[in-house]
Design an enzyme around this catalytic site. Structure first.
Site: not given
Lengths: 803, 559
Positions: B71, B73, B76, B160, B187, B212, B424
């Site tokens: 994803h 973020h 990541h 997530h 996540d 995670e 994580h």
């Protein structure tokens, strides 16, 4: 070597089946016929096959077999074992079928326990855990099925139930611990697998799952009080769900829990409850109310906030009349709280300025209903002091209550009339004896619906009977009110009478025909009595100090009108009623007499005529010649010679007894409809100033006999014109007559336009005594209006006038 | 065969997620994140170790089969432009459509902050980001992609979200080479949201699960309770005539709260206006409308009837409304009241005790949001000259990110892999979770630190052919078995049916350059060309007659 191996193979597996060693023993002897075994064996072997679709189909087949077979026999165990093995299959349709099968087996096990009476709690807990472990499946259908299966469980231990609510793993040594130790469970299926399945279930992405979870939450509440309490916390959260279906299911669940008495509401839940009471959705509101009608609120504070919530709801949605019945049942469920409310309300009533308590206010109505519900409550052992003033105020709401409640309650409500009328009488409160008034007792929602529906039907057909019944009660009240005229303040009596009339009016709106006539007769009757009470007050006051004569005049005139209406506008009065009406007429005339002091010949003639009529009516002994009439007659006979009559009205009043009739027979009310077609302020009729104008009327008369004298009265400013209606010109029978006729109005004014007020009046016969002189060629006797005044708009065609 | 798992980032820490997994000789990089806490070389994963682990090659493109981003973020994806443009990786990169749409915005935002505000040396340029994004191959959920001859990947919905930003398009990734299969979760969230669904995955046969573990020890309470508290606080405030300020970030959170409030307004028939400060709606709702397939079931369902992001009770806020009397609810950016419009409104509204400010679950130290959260200050200094007297009420929204420990356990239990690797997360919590997984689920579990490698044995399936005679033998054996059993069953009970273990005997023959084969005993003898030799054993009981005799003699002599 081969042979020895083969023959020894089945041995150990039979001696000790690892999964269900505990259960196989007792069931072994109970094997039924060979039928299901063959099927089961075939299906079980198929369920172990290679192809997912075949496996799923085999499980479905097993489910069909389980449904078919009785609770006894090993087939159920066999299917159960097979389903457990496939519970964690890769294919979701197989998991679904397996979960369904386990649910069915659980039902069978439960049924068996019921028959044999031997509970196997551990096994139930085990199945519960197995199903729980699938409640977090990634497939929506499996989750739904898991919850549905859980809802069918019986006798689940409390520890497991509590665990299913909490995400945190509860470490207990008892009960559940033994399962783990017994090593019956596969390594992955241990106690924590039930952890928080409901906490997850109610947050599920799919509303179908949430609904299923909600149902199950409620269904399991019967096993543990502690669980029920915690489940309530979760359910309260669900009332905020974004899907309406879920919210409704939540309310349904709460209702079921409340019905079975597992619902103990705490203070922290009230906020949510009150919010649902004013929800925009009527169904939600309705359901929330029903729950409130069942729950037990432990604190006065909560009780009050519930009342406030209901009142707010009532104010916002006044059309929802069932709130009243909810208020009643809430009050009934909390006797001592209602008594408390009653006490406060009584204080409020007594401090209200001038007794002017507005009964139309929803709040007062609601509090009254709660107050009067206290005596029927279960807390009979406590002495509940309901101030009597409450009852006298509650009387007019009787109709509203009775229409909102079922018939059962109405029976109970009969106690109302006793304390209400006689606050000074030392009568104990007659509460609805026995517990038969448990209107909101154990019934499912559907049951209640059915009951309400039934009641409604019954009410429709027995509507008249019901109204008559309540009217009779009311008349008793009136009688008692009359009895206490000496001891009570005029305000109180006036309030009772006024509210009674309001109540009659409420009924009158809905009814027609004979009942309608009866009700409108009652209205007149109540008005007349109120006038009498007020006149009496004024007369008594006049003894001490002077008071403006006008108010008395007005009252006398009013009384005359009411009495006249009762006398002339109703046909089918039975003798008892006729006597009563005549007595009232007599009283009205006596009032006039006492007012003027001296009486004219006309007055005396009139009295004479009335007394004679009364005499005649009572001559055959079918009716009692009352003390009052008797006294009047004697006084009259004694004094009549010198042409004057000294009347001590107070004396007469003391003797006068109000004794409403018990039987009313079939009354018919005379009425008329007067219309001028096509005329309104926008479309006036043309006329020429100073010249007569013909107005075409459509007239229909109901319940007017051929002997009645009907006039049409036209009135514009100062000029009044009467025109006699020849009833022979009318078409129709005695019930309804109608005709269209053109009637001229002569005295048109010199104006651009005017409004002609037209109305139909009926002449009241009073023997041969003429009260009015036929000045304008109008009626000889006093008249009574048959309809409301009609406005006829006329406009001048004269151009000069327009300018 | 084994799976080699090299953790380059997010090992026993949160930040710069990056795991390189070698399955059957294929190297996959899951996520390529950066650490927000460092401003030196530690911010990126140590990519050189990949080459160290792959001695056969010298460049990243040939060392790594593909890069998969779960994803958008920064922890990541933050290092991706660096990896492709600076380190020179030119192989395939996979991510979901929403991630591909949103990633450049995030990367460019961060690059600007880094370069323009902090004045750091530019690691990669905007053009680098664009070039990097061009290499990305978008994937859809549950779409199976054959990366090369052996490697197959598939993305699953992870649902997530983070407290700061709701994440659309987060995915879990399934990768398979031969018989070895694994899932990398990225996540994820196991509890659905009003607008994002819960993670969804099938039951797969897995050797390894890399999950995670941010909340390895925490169990979150019900989402409903938090929502209820929030609604109660807002309703109470507006019914008393106060104003509610809800500072939010543009994406996700505002939508979530807005769906909640709009719903509540509808039900309670409230007429108080809800405002969105300009800019919030335009950008965010556009993405959401575009990517409707990535939202929760409810949104998907209602989308056909009405656009769920067209809120009924929400209107646009004009700057002039700030001083208007009467109650209202306002969504304003930024979320931590660090400046901008939400600060402006805060300054005006914070002075009345009727008003309410709701704060997001997490605020960076130094922002006003952080100051408000730590105790209840009465006075806040905005800069040297200005200060605000804070009298308003403060409500803290604890909508927490990531799945909780229950969710991790649920997913792990559902997938039932043979091994679990935790990334994580914080080390002590990970240790706790490892114990739980090992004891409760009976799986082996690891939580390697950065730059450590874990090797995991995999199951290997082998295709074996069987001779015809062997199969007929087996069938005959079974038929005889079941005949015997059926007699037993009908006479005793049925529970034996479940324990139907079909045993058969045979000899497995594995020859070089030939497929393995299973055959019967006599076939095998024929193949070898020898006769059957049977060895028989006689039971031999050891006896000690002599000793016994001697003992008796001894006894006798002693007497």
């Amino acid at each position: 070597m081969d042979g020895s191996l083969a023959s020894s193979d089945p041995g150990p597996s039979f001696a000790k089946p690892p999964g269900s060693s505990g259960d196989s023993g007792p069931c072994a002897s109970r094997s039924s016929g060979p039928g299901p075994e063959v099927e089961v064996r075939a299906l079980v072997s198929m369920a172990g096959g290679l192809y997912p679709l075949a496996r799923a189909e085999a499980l479905r087949g097993l489910a069909a077999v389980v449904e078919k077979v009785g609770t006894s026999g090993g087939a159920v165990e066999c299917c159960y074992g097979c389903a457990v093995e496939l519970l964690r299959d890769e294919d979701q349709s197989i998991r679904l079928a397996a979960v369904r099968l386990i649910g069915l087996c659980a039902e069978k096990f439960a049924g068996r326990e019921e028959v044999s009476g031997i509970g196997n709690g551990d096994q139930m807990d085990l199945i519960f855990l197995q199903l729980s472990s699938t409640a977090r499946d990634m497939c929506m259908q499996v989750r739904i099925e898991a919850f549905n299966g859980l809802a069918k469980m019986q006798r689940v231990s409390e520890g497991v139930l509590l665990q299913s609510l909490s995400k945190k793993v509860i470490r207990t040594d008892t009960g559940s611990g033994s399962i783990c130790k017994a090593n019956k469970l596969p390594p992955k299926l241990i106690f924590p697998c039930a952890a928080g399945i409901f906490a997850h279930g109610i947050e599920d992405e799919f509303y179908q799952v949430r609904i299923a979870a909600c149902k199950t939450l409620g269904a399991l509440a019967k096993f543990s009080g502690q669980y029920a309490q915690k489940a309530l916390d979760l359910l309260m959260d669900m009332m905020n769900d974004d899907t309406e279906a879920v919210r409704l299911q939540t309310l349904q669940t709460l209702f079921n829990m409340a019905t079975y008495g597992y619902l103990s509401v705490q203070e922290k839940h009230m906020h949510m409850f009150l919010a649902t009471l004013i929800d925009a959705n009527a169904i939600v509101r309705n359901a929330a109310r029903k729950i409130l009608g069942l729950v037990n609120l432990p604190k006065l504070q909560m009780f009050r906030s519930a009342l406030d919530g209901l009142i707010t709801s009532l104010e916002k949605n006044p059309e929802e009349q069932d709130i009243y019945s909810i208020l009643f049942s809430i009050g009934k469920n909390h006797g001592s709280f209602s008594a408390n409310v009653a006490k406060h309300l009584a204080k409020e009533i007594s401090t209200a300025p001038n007794g002017e308590l507005i009964l139309d206010k929803h709040r007062i109505q609601a509090l009254l209903i709660v107050s009067i519900s206290a005596p029927v409550s279960a807390d009979k052992h406590k002495k509940l002091d309901i101030p009597s003033v409450i009852f006298s105020h509650a009387i007019p709401l009787l109709g509203r209550i009775s229409s909102a409640l079922g018939e059962d309650i109405i029976k109970d409500l009969s106690y109302l009339c006793h304390p209400s009328g006689m606050p000074f009488a030392e009568k104990g409160l007659m509460s609805g004896e026995g517990g038969r008034s448990e209107f909101w007792s154990v019934e499912t929602m559907r049951g209640t619906h059915a009951l309400i529906e039934k009641t409604r039907k019954e009410t429709n057909c027995s509507d008249e009977v019901l109204i008559m019944g309540s009217m009779r009660l009311m008349l008793e009240t009136v009688e008692e009110t009359w009895a206490m005229r000496e001891s009570c303040g005029i305000e109180e009596i006036r309030t009772i009478l006024r509210t009674c009339k309001e109540e009659v009016k409420v009924f009158a709106i809905k009814s027609s025909g004979s009942t309608g006539a009866f009700l409108s007769f009652l209205c007149d009757y109540l008005d007349a009595i109120r006038c009498i009470v007020e006149i009496r007050q004024l007369i008594q006051l006049e003894n001490s100090y002077a008071i403006g004569p006008t108010s008395l005049d007005i009252l006398l005139e009013k009384l005359d009108t009411y009495v006249r209406r009762m006398k002339c506008c109703y046909t089918g009065l039975n003798r008892e009623l006729e006597v009563q009406v005549l007595e009232l007429v007599l009283l009205a005339n006596l009032f006039r007499l006492s007012k003027f002091g001296v009486c004219s010949k006309l007055m005396l003639d009139k009295l004479h005529w009335i007394i004679n009529q009364l005499d005649g009516l009572c001559a055959d002994g079918s009716c009692e010649f009352s003390d009052f009439s008797n006294t009047v007659k004697q006084t009259f006979d004694a004094n009549v010679i010198d042409g004057t009559l000294v009347v001590d009205i107070c004396n007469f009043l003391k003797i006068f007894r109000l004794k409403p009739a018990k039987d009313f027979g079939m009354l018919n009310a005379a009425s008329a409809v007067l219309q001028v077609l096509g005329n309104n302020s926008e479309n006036p009729l043309p006329y020429i100033c100073g010249l007569p104008v013909g107005v075409s009327f459509d007239i229909s008369l109901s319940n007017i006999s051929g002997h009645d004298r009907i006039w049409i009265r036209m009135n514009s400013g100062q000029s009044i014109q009467h025109a006699f209606l020849e009833l022979s010109c009318f078409e129709g029978n005695d019930e309804v007559k109608s005709c269209s006729t053109v009637i001229p109005f002569y005295a048109t004014p010199l104006a651009c336009s005017f409004v002609l007020r037209v109305c139909l009046v009926i002449e009241c016969p009073s023997g041969s005594i003429c009260t009015h002189y036929e000045e304008h060629g109008g009626p000889r006797d006093s008249v009574v209006q048959l309809c409301d005044e009609l406005n006829v708009y006329l406009v001048s065609t004269d151009t000069e006038c327009k300018n | 065969m084994a799976i080699e798992c090299l953790v380059l980032g997010a090992g026993q820490e949160v930040g710069k997620s990056c795991v390189v997994v070698t399955i059957g000789g294929k190297r996959i990089m899951f996520d390529c994140g950066m650490h927000m806490g460092y401003h030196d070389c530690n911010r990126y994963p140590d990519f050189a170790r990949i080459l160290a682990a792959a001695p056969e090659t010298t460049d990243f493109t040939s060392a790594i089969s593909c890069v998969i981003i779960t994803h958008f973020h920064l922890d990541h994806i933050g290092a991706l432009p660096y990896f492709t443009e600076v380190c020179g990786y030119h192989g395939p990169i996979y991510m979901t459509y929403p991630t591909k749409a949103l990633a450049p915005l995030m990367l460019e935002d961060y690059r600007k902050v880094m370069v323009d505000q902090r004045g750091e040396e530019e690691q990669y340029s905007y053009e680098d980001i664009l070039r990097c994004m061009k290499k990305v191959i978008p994937v859809d959920l549950k779409q199976t992609i054959q990366v090369n001859r052996d490697l197959v990947i598939r993305a699953y919905y992870a649902g997530h979200y983070l407290s700061k930003l709701k994440v659309l398009g987060a995915a879990m990734v399934y990768a398979k080479v031969g018989d070895a299969a694994m899932v990398y979760t990225g996540d994820y969230n196991m509890t659905p949201d009003r607008h994002l669904g819960a993670a969804q995955i099938e039951r797969l046969k897995l050797d390894l699960l890399i999950t995670e573990s941010t909340y390895a020890k925490t169990i979150r309470d019900s989402k409903h309770a938090r929502e209820r508290e929030f609604l109660k606080a807002v309703h109470k405030c507006v019914s008393e005539g106060g104003k509610v300020l809800i500072p939010t970030f543009a994406l996700g959170r505002a939508q979530e709260l807005c769906i909640l409030l709009d719903d509540y307004w509808e039900r309670m028939n409230l007429k108080i206006p809800i405002y969105f400060s300009a800019g919030l709606t335009i950008q965010a709702n556009m993405y959401y409308k575009m990517l409707i397939g990535w939202t929760s079931q409810k949104i998907k369902d209602s989308y056909t009837v009405q656009n769920p992001f067209d809120f009924k009770h929400v209107c646009h806020f004009e700057r002039s409304f700030i001083n208007d009397p009467g109650p209202c609810v306002l969504f304003a950016t930024p979320g931590m009241i660090s400046g901008g419009f939400s600060l402006e409104v805060f300054k005006r509204w914070a002075t009345s005790d009727k008003n309410l400010v709701t704060l997001p679950g997490y605020c960076v130290a130094g922002t006003i949001g952080h100051k408000l959260m730590s105790g209840k200050p009465t006075r806040i200094d905005i800069d040297k000259d200005t200060h605000v007297d804070v009298r308003c009420q403060i409500h803290q929204l604890s909508f927490s990110p990531h799945t909780d420990s229950k969710g991790i356990m649920d997913l792990t239990e559902f997938l039932s892999p043979n091994h679990v690797i935790l990334v994580h997360g914080e080390k002590p919590q990970m240790a706790f979770l490892k114990d739980r997984i090992e004891s409760e689920l009976g799986m082996s579990c690891y939580y390697p630190a950065n730059n450590e490698t874990v090797s995991i044995p995999t199951t290997q399936n082998m295709k074996i052919s069987a001779t015809e005679k062997f199969i007929t033998n087996c069938a005959a054996l079974q038929a005889r078995d079941s005949l015997q059993k059926s007699d037993l069953i009908s006479s005793i009970h049925l529970s034996g049916v479940n324990e139907d273990e079909r045993l058969a005997e045979g000899i497995l023959l594995m020859e070089k350059s030939k497929a393995p084969k299973i055959l019967c005993e006599d076939e095998f003898l024929k193949l070898l060309g020898t006769d059957r030799h049977s060895v028989q054993f006689e039971p031999l009981l050891p006896s000690r007659i002599e000793e016994a005799e001697a003992a008796i003699v001894d006894d006798l002599t002693s007497e």
